[in-house]
Design a protein around this motif. Structure first.
Motif, PDB file in Angstrom:
ATOM      1  N   PRO A  15       0.819  -0.987   0.038  1.00 47.99           N
ATOM      2  CA  PRO A  15       0.062  -0.053   0.073  1.00 47.99           C
ATOM      3  C   PRO A  15       0.797   1.343   0.075  1.00 47.99           C
ATOM      4  CG  PRO A  15       0.168  -1.230   2.271  1.00 47.99           C
ATOM      5  CD  PRO A  15       0.846  -2.006   1.284  1.00 47.99           C
ATOM      6  N   ILE A  16       1.987   1.230   0.745  1.00 45.30           N
ATOM      7  CA  ILE A  16       2.747   2.462   0.568  1.00 45.30           C
ATOM      8  C   ILE A  16       3.269   2.596  -0.775  1.00 45.30           C
ATOM      9  CG2 ILE A  16       4.766   3.359   1.313  1.00 45.30           C
ATOM     10  CD1 ILE A  16       4.564   1.663   3.951  1.00 45.30           C
ATOM     11  N   ALA A  17       3.619   1.707  -1.484  1.00 41.94           N
ATOM     12  CA  ALA A  17       4.211   1.661  -2.994  1.00 41.94           C
ATOM     13  C   ALA A  17       2.833   2.432  -3.894  1.00 41.94           C
ATOM     14  CB  ALA A  17       4.758   0.589  -3.713  1.00 41.94           C
ATOM     15  N   ALA A  18       1.787   1.994  -3.685  1.00 42.46           N
ATOM     16  CA  ALA A  18       0.689   2.378  -4.283  1.00 42.46           C
ATOM     17  C   ALA A  18       0.195   3.823  -3.924  1.00 42.46           C
ATOM     18  CB  ALA A  18      -0.666   1.492  -4.054  1.00 42.46           C
ATOM     19  N   VAL A  19       0.328   4.100  -2.754  1.00 41.74           N
ATOM     20  CA  VAL A  19       0.463   5.552  -2.399  1.00 41.74           C
ATOM     21  C   VAL A  19       1.308   6.481  -2.961  1.00 41.74           C
ATOM     22  CG1 VAL A  19       0.813   7.434  -0.718  1.00 41.74           C
ATOM     23  CG2 VAL A  19      -0.743   5.164  -0.059  1.00 41.74           C
ATOM     24  N   GLY A  20       2.682   5.938  -3.050  1.00 36.49           N
ATOM     25  CA  GLY A  20       3.753   6.812  -3.728  1.00 36.49           C
ATOM     26  C   GLY A  20       3.276   6.959  -5.407  1.00 36.49           C
ATOM     27  N   ILE A  21       2.879   5.950  -5.829  1.00 35.46           N
ATOM     28  CA  ILE A  21       2.699   5.825  -7.483  1.00 35.46           C
ATOM     29  C   ILE A  21       1.484   6.769  -7.669  1.00 35.46           C
ATOM     30  CG2 ILE A  21       1.979   4.690  -9.197  1.00 35.46           C
ATOM     31  CD1 ILE A  21       3.419   2.235  -7.932  1.00 35.46           C
ATOM     32  N   LEU A  22       0.273   6.766  -7.013  1.00 33.00           N
ATOM     33  CA  LEU A  22      -0.796   7.386  -7.172  1.00 33.00           C
ATOM     34  C   LEU A  22      -0.581   9.106  -7.059  1.00 33.00           C
ATOM     35  CD1 LEU A  22      -3.557   5.230  -5.755  1.00 33.00           C
ATOM     36  CD2 LEU A  22      -3.147   5.588  -8.075  1.00 33.00           C
ATOM     37  N   GLN A  23       0.317   9.200  -5.896  1.00 35.22           N
ATOM     38  CA  GLN A  23       0.516  10.605  -5.455  1.00 35.22           C
ATOM     39  C   GLN A  23       1.416  11.335  -6.346  1.00 35.22           C
ATOM     40  OE1 GLN A  23      -0.545  12.616  -3.526  1.00 35.22           O
ATOM     41  NE2 GLN A  23       0.978  13.874  -2.705  1.00 35.22           N
ATOM     42  N   PHE A  24       2.478  10.442  -6.873  1.00 37.03           N
ATOM     43  CA  PHE A  24       3.417  10.932  -7.876  1.00 37.03           C
ATOM     44  C   PHE A  24       2.555  11.477  -9.075  1.00 37.03           C
ATOM     45  CE2 PHE A  24       6.522  10.749 -11.350  1.00 37.03           C
ATOM     46  CZ  PHE A  24       7.700  11.585 -10.744  1.00 37.03           C
ATOM     47  N   PRO A  31       5.323   9.944 -15.903  1.00 35.83           N
ATOM     48  CA  PRO A  31       4.367   9.020 -14.985  1.00 35.83           C
ATOM     49  C   PRO A  31       3.873   7.606 -15.973  1.00 35.83           C
ATOM     50  CG  PRO A  31       3.255  10.923 -16.028  1.00 35.83           C
ATOM     51  CD  PRO A  31       4.798  11.277 -16.103  1.00 35.83           C
ATOM     52  N   LEU A  32       3.826   7.776 -17.261  1.00 33.41           N
ATOM     53  CA  LEU A  32       3.684   6.545 -17.797  1.00 33.41           C
ATOM     54  C   LEU A  32       4.620   5.515 -17.713  1.00 33.41           C
ATOM     55  CD1 LEU A  32       1.757   5.288 -20.265  1.00 33.41           C
ATOM     56  CD2 LEU A  32       3.417   6.184 -21.975  1.00 33.41           C
ATOM     57  N   MET A  33       5.745   5.891 -17.705  1.00 30.55           N
ATOM     58  CA  MET A  33       6.817   4.819 -17.480  1.00 30.55           C
ATOM     59  C   MET A  33       6.843   4.309 -16.112  1.00 30.55           C
ATOM     60  SD  MET A  33       8.492   4.159 -20.144  1.00 30.55           S
ATOM     61  CE  MET A  33       9.722   3.406 -19.506  1.00 30.55           C
ATOM     62  N   ILE A  34       6.449   5.320 -15.137  1.00 30.70           N
ATOM     63  CA  ILE A  34       6.340   4.830 -13.493  1.00 30.70           C
ATOM     64  C   ILE A  34       5.221   3.924 -13.444  1.00 30.70           C
ATOM     65  CG2 ILE A  34       5.805   5.722 -11.285  1.00 30.70           C
ATOM     66  CD1 ILE A  34       7.589   8.077 -11.799  1.00 30.70           C
ATOM     67  N   PHE A  35       4.095   4.057 -13.947  1.00 32.25           N
ATOM     68  CA  PHE A  35       2.959   3.330 -14.233  1.00 32.25           C
ATOM     69  C   PHE A  35       3.433   1.887 -14.391  1.00 32.25           C
ATOM     70  CE2 PHE A  35      -1.077   1.449 -15.702  1.00 32.25           C
ATOM     71  CZ  PHE A  35      -1.714   1.397 -14.640  1.00 32.25           C
ATOM     72  N   ILE A  36       4.011   1.889 -15.598  1.00 31.02           N
ATOM     73  CA  ILE A  36       4.403   0.656 -16.468  1.00 31.02           C
ATOM     74  C   ILE A  36       5.367  -0.379 -15.626  1.00 31.02           C
ATOM     75  CG2 ILE A  36       5.450  -0.408 -18.488  1.00 31.02           C
ATOM     76  CD1 ILE A  36       4.295   1.887 -20.230  1.00 31.02           C
ATOM     77  N   VAL A  37       6.184   0.530 -14.961  1.00 29.59           N
ATOM     78  CA  VAL A  37       7.299  -0.145 -14.269  1.00 29.59           C
ATOM     79  C   VAL A  37       6.696  -0.877 -12.749  1.00 29.59           C
ATOM     80  CG1 VAL A  37       9.468  -0.034 -12.881  1.00 29.59           C
ATOM     81  CG2 VAL A  37       9.358   0.940 -15.280  1.00 29.59           C
ATOM     82  N   PHE A  38       5.803  -0.045 -12.200  1.00 27.80           N
ATOM     83  CA  PHE A  38       5.348  -0.565 -10.772  1.00 27.80           C
ATOM     84  C   PHE A  38       3.880  -0.516 -10.939  1.00 27.80           C
ATOM     85  CE2 PHE A  38       8.670   2.729 -10.211  1.00 27.80           C
ATOM     86  CZ  PHE A  38       9.633   1.965  -9.210  1.00 27.80           C
TER      87      PHE A  38
END
Length: 273
Positions: free
Chosen positions: A192-201, A250-257
């Motif tokens: 969940p911490i990683a999900a928070v980081g991805i969505l927030q970023f 953000p597209l690359m971050i979403f694909i990676v994580f």
């Protein structure tokens, strides 16, 4: 045993993927064609010329590198703050007993539905009195504050399935609340911490309203994109270039994580079968 997927799944997913990819292809093609051909439609093949003129003009005319750096600073700092604070708050609300716990939780959750537009005018007056206009902290603070409610809600929902046996075993061993948080809960709540980081970023990187209102010279990419778009000029090719540069991170971050969005509710030392 995992059953075989129905035959209609692949065509359906392919159709959705095509719908998602077509605008991206159009954006790239628009950035590589002259404006005289774009007016006819980026898909038009009456005349087809590839050129990098729009990329050169945008790079020479606008401070893209500096705007990229500003966007990175705002997004990274605004992401780290809730990633650090939300897990501690969620742990306290879920595992600790203290007065007014339920009332405080209700107040925080109610802030989840607070729209950004409501706080714009009070914040503008406050930042003007404090001299924070055209300072990136005037954007970072509301970005982090407005995301705190949903970040706490997301992590707390994950902790609903956290094995209480681990907490009880740590208590028997003499671990206090802080030790249980840092050594038991935190290492097993990375999903969940990683999900928070991805969505927030992604939210802060793509944020437009707060930077446009509070920043003047230190503009992130989204605010610079609004300036490139202009009012009367048909510079769609330049807008496409700026949009590609803005969305690629953000597209690359979403694909990676993206695996963190589909990860099951499991912990490292207490997974449920």
């Amino acid at each position: 045993m995992i059953g075989r997927a129905p035959g209609w799944i692949v065509p359906l997913v392919g159709a959705f993927a095509l719908i998602w990819i077509v605008p991206i292809v159009g954006l790239v093609v628009t950035s590589l064609r002259p404006i005289s051909e774009i007016i006819l439609g980026w898909w038009s093949l009456q005349e087809f010329t590839l050129t990098l003129d729009a990329w050169i003009v945008v790079w020479d005319k606008y401070p893209l590198a500096y705007a990229f750096w500003i966007s990175t600073k705002i997004a990274v700092i605004s992401t780290i703050i809730p990633m650090l604070l939300a897990p501690a708050a969620a742990y306290a609300f879920h595992f600790l007993k203290f007065r007014f716990r339920r009332l405080l939780l209700i107040l925080i959750i109610n802030a989840f539905v607070l729209p950004n537009q409501v706080v714009i005018i009070p914040l503008f007056r406050l930042w003007r009195e404090l001299g924070l206009i055209d300072n990136i902290w005037s954007v970072i603070i509301p970005f982090a504050g407005l995301s705190f409610a949903w970040a706490v809600f997301l992590v707390k929902n994950y902790l609903e399935d956290f094995p209480n046996e681990l907490i009880e075993a740590a208590q028997v061993d003499g671990c206090g609340p802080l030790a249980r948080f840092f050594y038991i809960v935190l290492p097993n709540a990375l999903t969940p911490i990683a999900a928070v980081g991805i969505l927030q970023f992604m939210w802060t990187w793509n944020g437009l309203l707060l930077p446009v209102v509070f920043l003047r010279d230190e503009l992130p990419l989204t605010a610079l994109l609004a300036r490139i778009q202009g009012v009367y000029d048909r510079n769609w090719d330049q807008v496409a270039v700026a949009a590609i540069i803005t969305t690629i991170v953000p597209l690359m971050i979403f694909i990676v994580f993206q695996r963190y969005f589909t990860a099951g509710a499991q912990t490292k030392s207490g997974s449920k079968e």
